[in-house]
Enzyme design. Structure first.
Site, PDB file in Angstrom:
ATOM      1  N   PRO A   2      19.689  -6.291   7.770  1.00  0.00           N
ATOM      2  CA  PRO A   2      18.363  -6.627   6.509  1.00  0.00           C
ATOM      3  C   PRO A   2      17.008  -7.409   7.033  1.00  0.00           C
ATOM      4  O   PRO A   2      16.883  -7.096   8.466  1.00  0.00           O
ATOM      5  CB  PRO A   2      19.177  -7.295   6.383  1.00  0.00           C
ATOM      6  CG  PRO A   2      20.769  -8.338   7.503  1.00  0.00           C
ATOM      7  CD  PRO A   2      20.422  -6.640   7.426  1.00  0.00           C
ATOM      8  N   LYS A  53      14.344 -12.410  11.463  1.00  0.00           N
ATOM      9  CA  LYS A  53      15.265 -11.383  10.644  1.00  0.00           C
ATOM     10  C   LYS A  53      16.692 -13.447  10.842  1.00  0.00           C
ATOM     11  O   LYS A  53      18.017 -12.665  10.982  1.00  0.00           O
ATOM     12  CB  LYS A  53      15.916 -10.373  11.200  1.00  0.00           C
ATOM     13  CG  LYS A  53      15.386  -9.683  11.095  1.00  0.00           C
ATOM     14  CD  LYS A  53      15.084  -7.940  11.933  1.00  0.00           C
ATOM     15  CE  LYS A  53      14.275  -6.935  11.656  1.00  0.00           C
ATOM     16  NZ  LYS A  53      14.811  -5.509  11.781  1.00  0.00           N
ATOM     17  N   GLN A  70      22.041  -8.699  12.786  1.00  0.00           N
ATOM     18  CA  GLN A  70      22.491  -7.269  13.337  1.00  0.00           C
ATOM     19  C   GLN A  70      22.698  -6.738  12.333  1.00  0.00           C
ATOM     20  O   GLN A  70      21.683  -6.774  11.159  1.00  0.00           O
ATOM     21  CB  GLN A  70      22.932  -7.635  14.503  1.00  0.00           C
ATOM     22  CG  GLN A  70      22.813  -8.610  15.340  1.00  0.00           C
ATOM     23  CD  GLN A  70      23.556  -9.004  16.636  1.00  0.00           C
ATOM     24  OE1 GLN A  70      24.870  -8.706  16.541  1.00  0.00           O
ATOM     25  NE2 GLN A  70      23.339  -8.939  17.696  1.00  0.00           N
ATOM     26  N   ARG A 262      14.696   6.513  15.072  1.00  0.00           N
ATOM     27  CA  ARG A 262      14.632   5.445  13.717  1.00  0.00           C
ATOM     28  C   ARG A 262      14.358   5.624  13.088  1.00  0.00           C
ATOM     29  O   ARG A 262      13.254   7.078  13.500  1.00  0.00           O
ATOM     30  CB  ARG A 262      14.262   4.250  13.947  1.00  0.00           C
ATOM     31  CG  ARG A 262      14.833   2.903  15.150  1.00  0.00           C
ATOM     32  CD  ARG A 262      16.190   2.635  13.777  1.00  0.00           C
ATOM     33  NE  ARG A 262      15.909   1.745  13.039  1.00  0.00           N
ATOM     34  CZ  ARG A 262      15.443   0.392  12.930  1.00  0.00           C
ATOM     35  NH1 ARG A 262      15.388   0.146  14.038  1.00  0.00           N
ATOM     36  NH2 ARG A 262      15.819  -0.849  12.308  1.00  0.00           N
TER      37      ARG A 262
END
Length: 273
Positions: A2, A53, A70, A262
């Site tokens: 998230p 985060k 995480q 990524r």
């Protein structure tokens, strides 16, 4: 994982569910945190803060719980002492008379004095928070051009929480698209107007995502596509997750690439190399 908008939405939901109510019981899965169960029982959650985060649950006895989801962590809210049917491991539970806030799968949980939380190793290294309404685009542009960051490729820089915090994989692709910048570029490679667009997108898109349930696409276009029966995944983003589909602006097929393990998505026409 998230990203900042989702963590802030989780914090809002937690505040609505448990803030201001006496804590009937609290559970920590980790043995070294067990002594805090007694210290926090009978207190009340005063506020829930987010730092990129990371989420910080503050209590009225001047202690707070730092947690970071995480990759796999997930908050769930249930009726008091009711648990979902899940294979996830419960790591933290905060129970009030009406609701229970349950954190599953997260491993990064700590208890800190509230007046020291700014010294937490993760929080103290964070850059500008894109959901902090006091942050303006000019600060981000100037930061990108600083000697520390100006020669770093933007695909890596935008994921560096020490540059801007709260941005993750989907926001990275969306910010680069709205900025009209190819993923291989560095701040030093960009024209001034490109950096202006990038800096503006870096605050507008996360805040829009937070306010509109994760939608980073043009809101009117998203509403139109939804009314025409398109699935949410088809109208939520400008480019992220849309490889092979036509760009909403020019019709060119969206490209998917990988950098640093990524995925990144871009339009080769709107974001020329």
């Amino acid at each position: 994982m998230p990203e900042g908008p989702e963590i802030r939405q989780a914090a809002d939901a937690l505040e609505r569910a448990i803030a201001g109510q006496p804590v009937d019981a609290i559970f920590f899965a980790f043995e070294h945190l067990k002594p805090y169960e007694a210290k926090l029982t009978g207190t009340a959650v005063s506020q829930i803060q987010t730092f990129g985060k990371a989420l910080v649950t503050c209590f009225d006895n001047d202690l707070c719980i730092y947690s970071h989801n995480q990759l796999y962590g997930k908050w769930m809210i249930r009726q008091a002492h009711h648990y979902p049917n899940t294979n996830r491991q419960l790591r933290l539970a905060i129970h009030t008379a009406k609701k229970s806030a349950l954190l599953y799968s997260a491993s990064d949980i700590e208890v800190w004095p509230q007046d020291e939380i700014g010294h937490h190793p993760f929080i103290r290294k964070l850059g500008l928070d894109v959901l902090d309404m006091s942050v303006i685009a000019a600060e981000i542009r100037d930061r990108a051009l600083s000697p520390t960051f100006r020669r770093r490729r933007l695909t890596g820089l935008l994921l560096d929480q020490g540059f801007l915090c709260g941005i993750g994989n989907y926001l990275r692709s969306e910010i680069l698209f709205v900025g009209g910048i190819h993923p291989t570029c560095r701040p030093v490679d960009c024209q001034p107007e490109q950096l202006d667009h990038l800096a503006e997108a870096a605050i507008v898109l996360p805040r829009q995502s937070y306010a509109h349930g994760g939608i980073t696409n043009d809101l009117e276009l998203a509403a139109l596509l939804k009314s025409q029966g398109y699935a949410r995944r088809q109208y939520r983003h400008w480019v992220f997750g849309r490889q092979g589909q036509p760009c909403f602006r020019c019709g060119t097929a969206i490209v998917k690439d990988n950098t640093g393990g990524r995925r990144v998505y871009f339009c080769p026409t709107c974001q020329p190399a």
